[in-house]
Design an enzyme around this catalytic site. Structure first.
Site, short mmCIF file in Angstrom:
data_model
loop_
_atom_site.label_atom_id
_atom_site.label_comp_id
_atom_site.label_asym_id
_atom_site.label_seq_id
_atom_site.Cartn_x
_atom_site.Cartn_y
_atom_site.Cartn_z
N CYS A 1 -3.96 3.19 -13.88
CA CYS A 1 -5.42 2.78 -13.81
C CYS A 1 -6.34 3.79 -14.44
O CYS A 1 -7.43 3.48 -14.68
CB CYS A 1 -5.74 2.23 -12.64
SG CYS A 1 -4.74 0.90 -12.23
N HIS B 1 -13.51 1.65 -11.95
CA HIS B 1 -12.33 1.06 -11.96
C HIS B 1 -12.21 -0.19 -10.93
O HIS B 1 -12.55 0.08 -9.82
CB HIS B 1 -11.22 1.94 -11.57
CG HIS B 1 -9.81 1.27 -11.82
ND1 HIS B 1 -9.47 0.25 -12.72
CD2 HIS B 1 -8.76 1.29 -10.60
CE1 HIS B 1 -8.04 -0.11 -12.34
NE2 HIS B 1 -7.88 0.20 -11.31
N ASN C 1 -7.55 -6.78 -11.45
CA ASN C 1 -7.36 -5.31 -11.65
C ASN C 1 -6.60 -5.31 -12.89
O ASN C 1 -5.53 -5.90 -13.04
CB ASN C 1 -6.70 -4.55 -10.73
CG ASN C 1 -6.44 -3.29 -10.99
OD1 ASN C 1 -6.40 -2.65 -12.47
ND2 ASN C 1 -5.64 -2.31 -10.14
C1 LIG Z 1 -3.75 -4.64 -1.19
C2 LIG Z 1 -4.80 -4.65 -0.18
C3 LIG Z 1 -5.89 -5.77 -0.78
C4 LIG Z 1 -4.44 -5.14 1.14
O1 LIG Z 1 -5.37 -5.07 1.88
P1 LIG Z 1 -5.63 -4.54 3.49
O2 LIG Z 1 -6.52 -4.51 4.00
O3 LIG Z 1 -5.09 -3.06 3.29
O4 LIG Z 1 -4.57 -5.39 4.11
P2 LIG Z 1 -3.25 -4.71 4.97
O5 LIG Z 1 -1.90 -4.57 3.94
O6 LIG Z 1 -3.42 -4.02 5.95
O7 LIG Z 1 -2.70 -6.36 5.44
C5 LIG Z 1 -3.28 -7.00 6.53
C6 LIG Z 1 -2.76 -8.19 6.92
O8 LIG Z 1 -2.83 -8.97 5.86
C7 LIG Z 1 -1.57 -9.69 5.67
N1 LIG Z 1 -1.57 -9.60 4.07
C8 LIG Z 1 -1.22 -8.95 3.11
N2 LIG Z 1 -1.47 -9.29 1.87
C9 LIG Z 1 -1.93 -10.72 2.13
C10 LIG Z 1 -2.28 -11.69 1.23
N3 LIG Z 1 -2.24 -11.62 0.05
N4 LIG Z 1 -2.83 -12.75 1.85
C11 LIG Z 1 -2.93 -12.84 3.08
N5 LIG Z 1 -2.46 -12.11 4.04
C12 LIG Z 1 -2.00 -10.92 3.48
C13 LIG Z 1 -0.60 -8.56 5.95
O9 LIG Z 1 0.73 -8.93 6.02
C14 LIG Z 1 -1.10 -8.07 7.22
O10 LIG Z 1 -0.89 -8.80 8.15
P3 LIG Z 1 -0.62 -8.11 9.81
O11 LIG Z 1 -1.82 -7.73 10.18
O12 LIG Z 1 -0.17 -9.41 10.49
O13 LIG Z 1 0.67 -7.28 9.64
C15 LIG Z 1 -5.41 -3.40 -0.26
O14 LIG Z 1 -4.64 -2.48 0.67
C16 LIG Z 1 -5.66 -2.70 -1.52
O15 LIG Z 1 -6.58 -3.01 -2.05
N6 LIG Z 1 -5.15 -1.57 -1.72
C17 LIG Z 1 -5.41 -0.79 -2.97
C18 LIG Z 1 -5.04 -1.65 -4.09
C19 LIG Z 1 -5.11 -0.73 -5.45
O16 LIG Z 1 -6.07 -0.41 -5.52
N7 LIG Z 1 -4.13 -0.91 -6.29
C20 LIG Z 1 -4.20 -0.62 -7.54
C21 LIG Z 1 -4.47 0.84 -7.83
S1 LIG Z 1 -5.63 1.31 -8.67
#
Ligand SMILES: CC(C)(COP(=O)(O)OP(=O)(O)OC[C@H]1O[C@@H](n2cnc3c(N)ncnc32)[C@H](O)[C@@H]1OP(=O)(O)O)[C@@H](O)C(=O)NCCC(=O)NCCS
EC number: 2.3.1.180
Length: 331
Positions: free
Chosen positions: A116, A256, A286
Site C-alpha cells: 500500500c 492512504h 482500500n
Molecule cells: C480489519 C479491521 C477492520 C477489523 O476491525 P477490528 O476492530 O480490529 O475488529 P477485530 O478483528 O478485533 O474483530 C472484532 C470482532 O468483530 C468480528 N468481525 C471481524 N470481521 C467482521 C466483519 N467483516 N463483520 C462482522 N464482524 C466481524 C470479529 O470476529 C470479532 O468478533 P469477536 O469479538 O466475537 O471475536 C481492522 O483491524 C483494520 O482495519 N485493520 C487494518 C486493515 C488495513 O489497514 N489493511 C490494509 C493494510 S494498509
C-alpha cells in the site's frame, strides 16, 4: 540558477463501474453494513468484473484520462512507472504493456511494488529522476485489481479492498513547487501480518497449496491496524516538525485509505480539522496503490497552487512513510 523541483502537473483516475455494496457483502459473508461502516468507514467498493482484464486495464484508463485532460502528447513521456501489488502477470512488466497501449512509445517503463506504500515510494522515485534533470515527463500510475486475490468468503479482508487506478504527471518546476521532503520507512518483521503467502517464489502455487487457499491475501487486522495508526501518525508529525510546519500551514492531508479510523488518528496527531482531510474510502474501500492518486483525482478542483500537502501511507512489508509537497497549479 534555481534548483529544479519535481511537481505534479496533471491528474487522472478510473474506477470500474461495478459497485459492491456492504448490503451485497451481507449475502456473501457473515457481516453487516453497520459493522463495516463503524469499523472501517467503507460503504461500497468498485470491482473489475470482466474476465481477462487485469491491472493494466485500470492503469490504461487512468492514464488516458490524464492524457486527454492535459492535452498531452504521449510520445513526450520519458518514463512510465506502474505502482502495483497486483501486476497483470509474473515476469512481464505491467508498465510496459500500459505504456505501449497509451502510445508512450518513446518511454521506458517498469513496475514498482511496496504494497500500500507503492505510490508514495513511486513519488519519491519519480521526483528523484526529475530533480536530477535526467527526465522531464514521468507518468506515475497507481493501479490495483485487488479483487484478483481476495477470498470473498473471508470477512476479514473482502470488506476492505476494492479495484481502481489513479495517475499523475511529474515535471520539472523552477518556482520551488512540488516535492519538498520525504520520510520513507520499512520493516520486514511486519510481513507475517499481511501477505498473500502462496504464488511467489518462496511458495509457488501447486495443486496442494491451491486447495489451502493461501494464494489469497491474509491479514491479522488488529496488528496491522495498530502499526498503521502508530507509524502513519508518527512520520506525518515528524515531517511537519522538521519542516517547521504547523496545522495552520497545511492545506490537505492525503492519507492512504485503509480504514477511516487510521486516517482520523493521523489527522488527530497533527491537529488537522476534518475539512482538510481528503476522504473517499466510503466509495472505493482500500485500492492499495491507487488510494493517493484517486484522492487527488477526486479533490483536484479544490486544490490551489502553493497548497502545502502532507501525504502518508502504510502497507504490507511493513512499508510506510510521509511526503511533504507543494501543489503546483490551479485547475
Ligand atoms: C480489519 C479491521 C477492520 C477489523 O476491525 P477490528 O476492530 O480490529 O475488529 P477485530 O478483528 O478485533 O474483530 C472484532 C470482532 O468483530 C468480528 N468481525 C471481524 N470481521 C467482521 C466483519 N467483516 N463483520 C462482522 N464482524 C466481524 C470479529 O470476529 C470479532 O468478533 P469477536 O469479538 O466475537 O471475536 C481492522 O483491524 C483494520 O482495519 N485493520 C487494518 C486493515 C488495513 O489497514 N489493511 C490494509 C493494510 S494498509
Amino acid at each position: 540558477m534555481s534548483k529544479i523541483t519535481a511537481a505534479i502537473t496533471a491528474v487522472g483516475g478510473y474506477v470500474p463501474d461495478f459497485v459492491l455494496t456492504n448490503k451485497a457483502l451481507e449475502t456473501m459473508v457473515e457481516t453487516n453494513d453497520e459493522w463495516i461502516t463503524t469499523r472501517t468507514g467503507i460503504k461500497e467498493r468498485r470491482i473489475l468484473k470482466e474476465d481477462g482484464k487485469g491491472t493494466s486495464f485500470l492503469a490504461i484508463k487512468a492514464a488516458e484520462d490524464l492524457i486527454q485532460k492535459k492535452g498531452l502528447d504521449p510520445k513526450e513521456i520519458d518514463l512510465v512507472i506502474v505502482c502495483t501489488a497486483t501486476p497483470d502477470m509474473k515476469a512481464a512488466a505491467t508498465a510496459a504493456y500500459t505504456a505501449t497501449q497509451i502510445g508512450a512509445v518513446n518511454a521506458f517503463s517498469y513496475d514498482l511494488e511496496a504494497a500500500c506504500s507503492s505510490f508514495l515510494f513511486g513519488m519519491s522515485t519519480a521526483s528523484a529522476y526529475i530533480e536530477s534533470g535526467r527526465y522531464k515527463k514521468i507518468l506515475l500510475i497507481g493501479a490495483d485489481k485487488n479483487s484478483s486475490f481476495i477470498n470473498y468468503k473471508d470477512r476479514a479482508t473482502c470488506i476492505i479492498f476494492g479495484d481502481g487506478a489513479g495517475a499523475v504527471l511529474f515535471e520539472p518546476n523552477e518556482e520551488g513547487l512540488g516535492l519538498q521532503d520525504e520520510l520513507l520507512k520499512s520493516n520486514g518483521e511486519g510481513r507475517d501480518f499481511l501477505q498473500a503467502t502462496y504464488g511467489g517464489s518462496s511458495y509457488p502455487i501447486n495443486e496442494n497449496t491451491y486447495k489451502e487457499g493461501k494464494h489469497y491475501i491474509f491479514q491479522d487486522g488488529k496488528t496491522v491496524f495498530k502499526n498503521a495508526v502508530f507509524n502513519m501518525a508518527d512520520v506525518s508529525e515528524r515531517i511537519m516538525q522538521r519542516n517547521q510546519l504547523t496545522n495552520d500551514d497545511i492545506a490537505w492531508l492525503v492519507a492512504h485509505q485503509a480504514n477511516k479510523r487510521i486516517i482520523d488518528a493521523t489527522a488527530n496527531r497533527i491537529n488537522l480539522e476534518d475539512e482538510k482531510v481528503m476522504m473517499n474510502i466510503q466509495r472505493y474501500g482500500n485500492t492499495t496503490s491507487a488510494t493517493l492518486p484517486l484522492l487527488l483525482y477526486d479533490y483536484e478542483s479544490q486544490l490551489k497552487k502553493g497548497d502545502k500537502i502532507i501525504f502518508a501511507a502504510f502497507g504490507g512489508g511493513f512499508t510506510w512513510g510521509s511526503i511533504y509537497l507543494k501543489w503546483a497549479y490551479n485547475s
